[in-house]
Design a protein around this motif. Structure first.
Motif, short mmCIF file in Angstrom:
data_model
loop_
_atom_site.label_atom_id
_atom_site.label_comp_id
_atom_site.label_asym_id
_atom_site.label_seq_id
_atom_site.Cartn_x
_atom_site.Cartn_y
_atom_site.Cartn_z
N THR A 9 65.66 49.63 28.97
CA THR A 9 64.02 48.27 29.55
C THR A 9 63.58 47.94 30.96
O THR A 9 65.08 48.13 31.49
N GLU A 12 67.22 46.01 31.85
CA GLU A 12 68.41 46.63 32.19
C GLU A 12 68.13 47.60 33.56
O GLU A 12 68.89 47.98 34.11
N LYS A 276 61.29 51.63 29.90
CA LYS A 276 60.53 51.48 29.51
C LYS A 276 59.42 50.37 30.07
O LYS A 276 59.54 49.34 29.30
N LYS A 281 56.32 54.62 33.46
CA LYS A 281 57.91 54.72 32.94
C LYS A 281 58.32 56.19 34.40
O LYS A 281 59.46 56.11 34.20
N ARG A 343 56.97 49.88 24.91
CA ARG A 343 57.30 50.20 26.25
C ARG A 343 56.74 48.35 26.61
O ARG A 343 55.20 48.15 26.55
N THR A 344 56.72 47.91 27.53
CA THR A 344 56.55 47.05 28.27
C THR A 344 55.69 47.11 29.79
O THR A 344 55.60 47.82 29.89
N GLU A 384 55.40 42.24 25.85
CA GLU A 384 56.35 42.84 25.18
C GLU A 384 56.70 43.99 24.45
O GLU A 384 55.41 44.68 24.16
N ALA A 385 57.81 44.93 25.22
CA ALA A 385 57.38 46.41 24.49
C ALA A 385 57.39 46.60 22.58
O ALA A 385 56.56 47.28 22.61
#
Length: 406
Positions: A9, A12, A276, A281, A343-344, A384-385
């Motif tokens: 993410t 992360e 993500k 990506k 995905r964000t 947001e994702a």
């Protein structure tokens, strides 16, 4: 070789990067005028009080309030205090002419502005509303000698240098500038001005990356464009381990000709290579040698710009002992945007302020190859994702780029 499989993410990935940064240790001391954009290497403290002495906030007359009562609010004018004069002494029962910033004479406890008085020859008539302590700037009411003004790791701007100048700071300990090598990869890339052959495109990522690095105070070196040749790329990277950062664009994906990630995996240590986020990506991060951090950014121009902002910029700030912060503001959406969650996403947007509110318009043309919308882009809208988008009038998260929201 060791890296994390699967997509991380956004949070992360940012946390993983910051955990792997080896911060600067070397410092230097520079004159104040050369400290703009640099990161402080220690706490900076005031060398003097500010204000340095009691002084007047306005043009007018300094006096002792109690003298007015026995004189019928009429006092003779005696003396003058101007900027640059040493503090004088007020003669009892008189008023001294004083100018903005001039020292308050000993014995005075207030200043009456010139617009509120009436002059009668050498006498000054004062209003009966005069109060002690008016229009004064007291010594050290802003800060005192020895007060800590800036912590270590603060990036200094023009306002900061103005403050430090007033505080008597002439020399500033700062961290040395990070050195970064910037390289673009791809057989299809040529420099602007070169006639295009079929299948070729003009390279733009390298220039943008160099400029963004320099805006962060980095010593950015142009490594040119490397063809899709593993041996050539491998040789360049092996001879570039004296840099603090290597930033490449292109070749971070999984295609047969996307070689950057493969070569980095051979000669270094990859921490991750997929995040993500959209656009962007395929981004790889890791180390080469004992000191060099590397980022392999996507080749699509907008993906490269967005991933630089999200990942490279905070890494460089942390390397200089700063605290990375991605500003996020609530804004009102001015149009609809719908999509499939996953995905964000960071949409190029036009941010404006109107009637005290921040308004955000998602620009037309969000493909990662489309640079046209950058003409109007002054921010991102973060989606947001798990979100399917937003409707006009809903609250969205805006990330400003700069301060022009007109």
């Amino acid at each position: 070789m060791r890296y994390r499989f699967g997509m991380l993410t956004l949070e992360e990935a940012r946390a993983a990067i910051l955990a792997e940064i080896s911060p600067a240790t070397a410092t230097e001391t520079v004159p104040l005028a050369q400290a703009h954009g640099r990161f402080t290497a220690q706490t900076l403290s005031a060398q003097v009080d500010n204000p340095a002495f009691d002084n007047s906030a306005m043009d007018g007359y300094a006096l002792h309030t109690a003298d007015l009562l026995g004189a019928g609010f009429v006092l003779p004018r005696h003396g003058e205090s101007r900027c640059g004069d040493p503090p004088g002494r007020l003669a009892p029962g008189t008023a001294m002419r004083i100018f903005t910033g001039a020292p308050l004479p000993a014995g005075a406890d207030t200043v009456v502005i010139q617009e509120d008085v009436k002059q009668e020859g050498e006498r000054v008539v004062f209003p009966r509303s005069v109060q002690a302590g008016s229009h004064l700037r007291r010594r050290a009411e802003d800060f005192r000698q020895g007060d800590a003004l800036y912590p270590r790791g603060r990036r200094l701007g023009a306002f900061d240098l103005a403050l430090l100048s007033v505080a008597g700071v002439a020399q500033v300990p700062v961290y040395v500038r990070a050195r970064a090598l910037v390289v673009a990869t791809g057989d299809e890339l040529v420099a602007p001005g070169t006639p295009l052959r079929p299948g070729q495109i003009y390279e733009s990522n390298r220039l943008a990356t160099l400029l963004m690095l320099r805006e962060l105070g980095v010593e950015a070196v142009d490594g040119g464009t490397v063809r899709d040749d593993p041996a050539a790329l491998r040789e360049l990277l092996k001879t570039s381990m004296d840099f603090d950062f290597i930033v490449t664009s292109g070749g971070a994906s999984v295609g047969d000709h996307d070689l950057v990630r493969q070569v980095f995996a051979e000669i270094g240590e990859i921490k991750f290579w997929k995040v993500k986020v959209k656009p962007g990506k395929p981004i790889a991060f890791g180390h080469v040698g004992t000191r060099t951090h590397f980022f392999a950014l996507p080749g699509n121009p907008v993906s490269s710009l967005v991933t630089f902002k999200l990942f490279v910029e905070p890494a460089l700030i942390a390397w200089h002992h700063g605290v990375p912060h991605l500003p996020q503001l609530a804004a009102t959406a001015m149009n609809d945007f719908r999509r499939h969650p996953g995905r964000t996403e960071f949409l190029r947007a036009r941010l404006v302020t109107q009637d005290g509110k921040l308004l955000a318009t998602a620009l037309h043309g969000q493909g990662s190859h489309m640079l046209g919308p950058l003409r109007e882009t002054n921010g991102f809208i973060r989606v947001e994702a798990d979100s399917a988008g937003f409707r006009r009038g809903e609250t969205v998260t805006a990330i400003p780029l700069g301060t022009d929201f007109s």
